[in-house]
Design a protein around this motif. Structure first.
Motif, PDB file in Angstrom:
ATOM      1  N   PHE A 198       2.123   8.958 -18.311  1.00  0.00           N
ATOM      2  CA  PHE A 198       1.077   8.108 -17.765  1.00  0.00           C
ATOM      3  C   PHE A 198       1.684   7.051 -16.845  1.00  0.00           C
ATOM      4  O   PHE A 198       2.766   6.528 -17.119  1.00  0.00           O
ATOM      5  CB  PHE A 198       0.322   7.383 -18.882  1.00  0.00           C
ATOM      6  CG  PHE A 198      -0.644   8.241 -19.635  1.00  0.00           C
ATOM      7  CD1 PHE A 198      -1.884   8.555 -19.099  1.00  0.00           C
ATOM      8  CD2 PHE A 198      -0.332   8.724 -20.896  1.00  0.00           C
ATOM      9  CE1 PHE A 198      -2.793   9.331 -19.795  1.00  0.00           C
ATOM     10  CE2 PHE A 198      -1.231   9.503 -21.613  1.00  0.00           C
ATOM     11  CZ  PHE A 198      -2.466   9.812 -21.045  1.00  0.00           C
ATOM     12  N   ALA A 199       0.979   6.727 -15.764  1.00  0.00           N
ATOM     13  CA  ALA A 199       1.322   5.544 -14.984  1.00  0.00           C
ATOM     14  C   ALA A 199       1.045   4.318 -15.849  1.00  0.00           C
ATOM     15  O   ALA A 199       0.244   4.376 -16.794  1.00  0.00           O
ATOM     16  CB  ALA A 199       0.488   5.495 -13.701  1.00  0.00           C
ATOM     17  N   PRO A 200       1.703   3.188 -15.588  1.00  0.00           N
ATOM     18  CA  PRO A 200       1.492   1.995 -16.428  1.00  0.00           C
ATOM     19  C   PRO A 200       0.033   1.582 -16.559  1.00  0.00           C
ATOM     20  O   PRO A 200      -0.375   1.090 -17.618  1.00  0.00           O
ATOM     21  CB  PRO A 200       2.311   0.921 -15.698  1.00  0.00           C
ATOM     22  CG  PRO A 200       3.401   1.680 -15.025  1.00  0.00           C
ATOM     23  CD  PRO A 200       2.771   2.963 -14.584  1.00  0.00           C
ATOM     24  N   ASP A 201      -0.780   1.783 -15.502  1.00  0.00           N
ATOM     25  CA  ASP A 201      -2.189   1.391 -15.592  1.00  0.00           C
ATOM     26  C   ASP A 201      -3.059   2.445 -16.259  1.00  0.00           C
ATOM     27  O   ASP A 201      -4.255   2.228 -16.493  1.00  0.00           O
ATOM     28  CB  ASP A 201      -2.752   1.069 -14.206  1.00  0.00           C
ATOM     29  CG  ASP A 201      -2.690   2.262 -13.240  1.00  0.00           C
ATOM     30  OD1 ASP A 201      -2.385   3.391 -13.689  1.00  0.00           O
ATOM     31  OD2 ASP A 201      -2.936   2.051 -12.034  1.00  0.00           O
ATOM     32  N   GLY A 202      -2.487   3.613 -16.591  1.00  0.00           N
ATOM     33  CA  GLY A 202      -3.223   4.659 -17.276  1.00  0.00           C
ATOM     34  C   GLY A 202      -4.186   5.443 -16.414  1.00  0.00           C
ATOM     35  O   GLY A 202      -4.859   6.355 -16.904  1.00  0.00           O
ATOM     36  N   LEU A 203      -4.243   5.156 -15.129  1.00  0.00           N
ATOM     37  CA  LEU A 203      -5.207   5.816 -14.240  1.00  0.00           C
ATOM     38  C   LEU A 203      -4.642   7.061 -13.577  1.00  0.00           C
ATOM     39  O   LEU A 203      -5.394   7.858 -13.000  1.00  0.00           O
ATOM     40  CB  LEU A 203      -5.685   4.837 -13.158  1.00  0.00           C
ATOM     41  CG  LEU A 203      -6.368   3.570 -13.671  1.00  0.00           C
ATOM     42  CD1 LEU A 203      -6.761   2.675 -12.501  1.00  0.00           C
ATOM     43  CD2 LEU A 203      -7.578   3.921 -14.528  1.00  0.00           C
ATOM     44  N   ALA A 204      -3.339   7.241 -13.653  1.00  0.00           N
ATOM     45  CA  ALA A 204      -2.704   8.388 -13.014  1.00  0.00           C
ATOM     46  C   ALA A 204      -1.603   8.912 -13.920  1.00  0.00           C
ATOM     47  O   ALA A 204      -1.207   8.256 -14.893  1.00  0.00           O
ATOM     48  CB  ALA A 204      -2.145   8.003 -11.645  1.00  0.00           C
ATOM     49  N   ILE A 205      -1.123  10.114 -13.611  1.00  0.00           N
ATOM     50  CA  ILE A 205       0.011  10.687 -14.334  1.00  0.00           C
ATOM     51  C   ILE A 205       1.076  11.092 -13.337  1.00  0.00           C
ATOM     52  O   ILE A 205       0.793  11.373 -12.169  1.00  0.00           O
ATOM     53  CB  ILE A 205      -0.395  11.911 -15.177  1.00  0.00           C
ATOM     54  CG1 ILE A 205      -0.876  13.043 -14.270  1.00  0.00           C
ATOM     55  CG2 ILE A 205      -1.411  11.547 -16.227  1.00  0.00           C
ATOM     56  CD1 ILE A 205      -0.968  14.376 -14.979  1.00  0.00           C
ATOM     57  N   TYR A 206       2.316  11.097 -13.820  1.00  0.00           N
ATOM     58  CA  TYR A 206       3.439  11.629 -13.075  1.00  0.00           C
ATOM     59  C   TYR A 206       3.960  12.829 -13.853  1.00  0.00           C
ATOM     60  O   TYR A 206       4.008  12.812 -15.091  1.00  0.00           O
ATOM     61  CB  TYR A 206       4.549  10.588 -12.933  1.00  0.00           C
ATOM     62  CG  TYR A 206       4.212   9.431 -12.023  1.00  0.00           C
ATOM     63  CD1 TYR A 206       4.775   9.325 -10.754  1.00  0.00           C
ATOM     64  CD2 TYR A 206       3.338   8.427 -12.436  1.00  0.00           C
ATOM     65  CE1 TYR A 206       4.470   8.266  -9.915  1.00  0.00           C
ATOM     66  CE2 TYR A 206       3.029   7.352 -11.606  1.00  0.00           C
ATOM     67  CZ  TYR A 206       3.593   7.288 -10.355  1.00  0.00           C
ATOM     68  OH  TYR A 206       3.292   6.237  -9.533  1.00  0.00           O
ATOM     69  N   THR A 207       4.375  13.876 -13.162  1.00  0.00           N
ATOM     70  CA  THR A 207       4.848  15.070 -13.848  1.00  0.00           C
ATOM     71  C   THR A 207       5.803  15.852 -12.963  1.00  0.00           C
ATOM     72  O   THR A 207       5.756  15.744 -11.731  1.00  0.00           O
ATOM     73  CB  THR A 207       3.665  15.967 -14.268  1.00  0.00           C
ATOM     74  OG1 THR A 207       4.153  17.117 -14.967  1.00  0.00           O
ATOM     75  CG2 THR A 207       2.868  16.423 -13.051  1.00  0.00           C
TER      76      THR A 207
END
Length: 333
Positions: A198-207
């Motif tokens: 998860f990105a720190p703000d929880g709105l996106a993901i990294y993979t």
């Protein structure tokens, strides 16, 4: 067999940089390492990288890690904890199952990891207070690479429906621990997605995204199908985002490198060359910790992107560290 090839593929992702003798369902012979001695000088200054943090630390704090490591004496793979004060190793798992990818939750009390102890690869949690292990996910999928949301209420992970099918592509799923529901994210067809975060703000993901020998790190907005490739061509395996989301640490063939996400430049500065495959950020993002493998075990190191200084944190004698997770809320205590 196709199952063996699948396990070999996953193991290679975890063990980038290792020279392996044999691989069989992640039960491996001893990796070959150069006889690098323990460092005599505790500090060394390396190049710096532009960072949002203002000051680097004056000394390395006391820290505790969860480690996925290979014991040289017995040839056994286990998840263990290690602290820099005592330099002692305590086992979290001690069996013949394949168990890996340990990650602490945000408050440092629960460890999530992947295991096939029940046959199929599922997800489990370890309670640091009670030392109990509990299954949180077991289905028909091959589930691996778990990571936490910033509030500790969700676990994101990769899932293969058929581990014996080499054409199968791993998908990203999100497990809600409150009600047990699972959300499957729609990703690009034909790509193999692994080790999501998860990105720190929880709105996106990294993979990590792989297809036909090409490996990228991509960022995807959860609420849409928008996906953007990051400008780092050296990504090979797992990665770690800094707590503020401005930097990324990558595992590459050259070693551990750092990239600045806020600059959108494609340069990635190598800060540790050689067989460096385990790393994680401090709570504040001021330090990046990594493991340096040698003939006797692993040397735990810290690096400050702001000052360019690296220091020896301690030694994990008799173990080669493959992945690690810093236990939050103990830094500096």
């Amino acid at each position: 067999t196709m199952k063996l090839r699948r396990e070999m593929t996953l193991c290679k992702r975890w063990l980038a940089g290792f020279v392996l003798i044999t691989v069989a369902s992640c039960n491996m012979a001893v990796p070959m390492f150069s006889s690098t001695p323990k460092r005599d000088n505790p500090t060394e200054t390396l190049p710096t990288i532009e960072l949002s943090a203002t000051e680097g630390p004056t000394s390395v704090p006391s820290v505790t890690f969860a480690l996925y490591a290979f014991r040289l004496r017995t040839g056994q793979w286990d998840i263990v904890t290690w602290d820099s004060d005592s330099e002692g190793v305590s086992k979290v798992t001690d069996d013949d199952a394949t168990e890996d990818s340990p990650r602490w939750n945000p408050d440092g009390t629960i460890l999530v990891f992947s295991s096939n102890r029940a046959g199929q690869r599922g997800l489990y949690v370890y309670d640091a207070n009670t030392q109990d292990i509990q299954e949180i996910l077991q289905d028909q999928n091959f589930n691996f690479g778990p990571s936490w949301s910033s509030d500790g209420l969700k676990v994101i992970y990769s899932a293969l429906h058929d581990e014996n099918d080499d054409s199968e592509r791993a998908r990203i799923k999100i497990l809600d621990l409150a009600d047990g529901t699972i959300e499957t994210l729609m990703m690009r067809d034909g790509w193999y997605y692994s080790y999501p975060q998860f990105a720190p703000d929880g709105l996106a993901i990294y993979t990590v995204a792989s297809m036909n020998g090409t490996t990228d790190i991509v960022v995807r907005v959860i609420a849409s199908s928008n996906e953007r490739r990051l400008p780092f061509l050296e990504a090979l395996t797992d990665f770690r985002l800094s707590p503020d989301g401005t930097m990324i640490a990558l595992g590459t063939y050259q070693g551990v490198c750092l990239g600045n996400l806020s600059s959108r430049r494609d340069d990635c500065m190598v800060i540790a060359e050689g067989e460096y495959v385990a790393y994680d950020w401090s709570d504040s993002g001021v330090l990046l910790y990594y493991a340096e493998a040698n003939a006797d075990g692993s040397t735990m190191m810290s690096y400050s992107p702001a000052t360019g200084q690296r220091e020896v944190v301690g030694y994990v004698d008799g173990w080669h560290v493959v992945s690690m997770s810093l236990q939050p809320n103990v830094e500096g205590k």
